[in-house]
Design a protein around this motif. Sequence first.
Motif, short mmCIF file in Angstrom:
data_model
loop_
_atom_site.label_atom_id
_atom_site.label_comp_id
_atom_site.label_asym_id
_atom_site.label_seq_id
_atom_site.Cartn_x
_atom_site.Cartn_y
_atom_site.Cartn_z
N PRO A 69 10.62 -5.78 0.13
CA PRO A 69 10.97 -7.03 -0.36
C PRO A 69 11.17 -6.84 -1.96
N GLU A 70 10.82 -5.62 -2.48
CA GLU A 70 10.96 -5.32 -3.96
C GLU A 70 11.27 -4.04 -4.06
N HIS A 71 11.95 -3.62 -5.20
CA HIS A 71 12.06 -2.31 -5.31
C HIS A 71 10.87 -1.16 -5.10
N PRO A 72 10.78 -0.18 -4.51
CA PRO A 72 9.63 0.42 -4.00
C PRO A 72 9.05 1.13 -5.61
N LEU A 73 9.93 1.25 -6.64
CA LEU A 73 9.46 1.72 -7.85
C LEU A 73 8.50 0.79 -8.31
N LEU A 77 10.31 7.36 5.60
CA LEU A 77 11.30 6.48 6.61
C LEU A 77 10.28 6.03 7.51
N SER A 78 9.05 5.95 7.39
CA SER A 78 8.28 5.40 8.55
C SER A 78 7.99 5.74 9.70
N TYR A 79 8.38 7.00 9.88
CA TYR A 79 8.29 7.44 11.28
C TYR A 79 6.82 7.52 11.93
N GLY A 107 0.67 -1.22 -0.05
CA GLY A 107 0.04 -0.07 0.02
C GLY A 107 0.71 1.35 -0.09
N ARG A 108 1.77 1.29 0.64
CA ARG A 108 2.80 2.53 0.78
C ARG A 108 4.21 1.97 0.62
N PRO A 109 4.75 1.95 -0.49
CA PRO A 109 6.00 1.81 -0.79
C PRO A 109 6.98 2.74 -0.01
N TYR A 110 7.90 2.08 0.76
CA TYR A 110 8.80 2.73 1.53
C TYR A 110 10.34 2.53 1.38
#
Length: 494
Positions: A359-363, A444-446, A345-348
């Motif tokens: 687990p995958e390139h966010p792109l 950065l998921s803060y 849902g939210r590539p990081y």
Amino acid sequence: MSKHYFTYKTPDDLRRDAEGLGVDVPLVDDREEIKRWLAKPVDILGEDGKSWRIGNSLATHPMEGCDSEPDGRPGELTLRRYLRFGAGGAKLIWFEACAVVEAGRANPRQLWIHAGSAAALEKLLADCRRAHAREFGSRADLVSVLQLTHSGRYSYHGQHVAYAHPLLDAHPYTNLANSTPRNTPPHVASEEYLATLEDRFVEAARLAREVGFDGIDLKMTHGYLLSEILSARTRPGAYGGSLENRARLALNVFRKIRERVGKDLLLAVRLGVYDGVPYAVSLADQSGAPRPFPNPYLYGFGVNPENPLEMDLAEPLEFIGWLQQAGVKLLNVSMGNPYVNPHIGRPYEKPNEGLYEAPEHPLVGVARHFRVTAEIQRTYPDLAVVGTGYSWLQHLMIHAGAANLKLGRVTLVGVGRGALAYPEFARDALTRGELDPLRTCKTLSYCTYLMRQKKHPLGQFPTGCPPFDKVGYGQVMKEARHAAREQKAASRTP
Ligand SMILES: Cc1cc2nc3c(=O)[nH]c(=O)nc-3n(C[C@H](O)[C@H](O)[C@H](O)COP(=O)(O)O)c2cc1C
């Protein structure tokens, strides 16, 4: 140590990576052209001559701050967030998840709409509109939608699940691959409960209209109750099994809203079109991998039962057609479940602490969002479709947004985490055709970290953007870290 993926200064830098990865991420280079596409107003035609004008093609996504009062009224930080969004320049403001019943709140500081909180929500909306009008002269073309929810499996009071799920019942949150499964089965919401809940949603919609919102959204995404119902193939009775049954609750709610509340409320859905499968984290190297799943896999919406790692949009597309017939005019496309597969849902760039590295390139994740949204928009050209997944692109998100608009792959570009970090992203995009790279969200998921911290006197830390909004969240972050350290130390004490 997280890998550093976003290294792009220019659109060409990104293009090179996209080409290498074999994914399609269109970009517009020219600033004037970016401004033109993003400034395009969106007109939505309703019934009986009713229409809504969204003054540009930018939206702020629903972004929970977990900062309401215990009785569900907005708190100080809630007001601060919507003043900033209002003054930010996006003309569609999608107000965050707001529970329709107390038992459906995800945490004790989630907004909750009821007779006792309506006046405070009315003030929040009015103040947000005033902040917008102060900056832009008028609020006539600012559209506001309130997201209505029941948190289901993720309700803090106690779970109400749509059906027994072989993986999520044991592991509702991503944790270590070899962690002990929960062995008390959660409570499956009864048919009577769901039928009553329909009326609670309708009542909430009535209140939202009285409060002054232009529209309401049924939150059918991210693993919450109405999203879980969409995959309830194994549930017996009126709300499970066939797609018709799984669609029943949403379609009933919209029919009743039109009958009881009126046809002049803008009807919207935030739809999770691909659930994916739950992931687990490996202690050895913090990598993430799907938990072993049964085959066929009957427990996800938009997934291919023979291979649930693959998407199958047949049901979501059919359901969207029914939603449109039921009067839905605005669709916000999302996917994944933030508790068990947040990368979808939210590539990081960096995971929340203790979670798995991308687990995958966010792109690849961004391109998945764009591809699915484009297919929905192509299938339903007259539906106003809001796209998701832009924040990871940092300052290049407006280049991608303009390109998707130009190619007719989306109607509105939605920004979530990016709007917490940089609420005036829309104003800068529209006036300069570029964003300040020093202010864009670095994924950065803060914000997710704070959202998951419960060791607070009110049972929940508020969330926002600690790196780019130090005034609002610098101190909050310090306190959350301190509380987490104390909790860890206490758990080590025999
Ligand atoms: C702190 C936080 C709060 C969120 N709150 C909501 C919410 O209330 N409703 C919702 O549908 N999605 C919510 N989301 C998901 C975002 O709306 C959005 O789909 C996601 O962040 C991906 O978009 P982005 O790449 O622009 O951030 C939230 C995400 C975060 C990180």
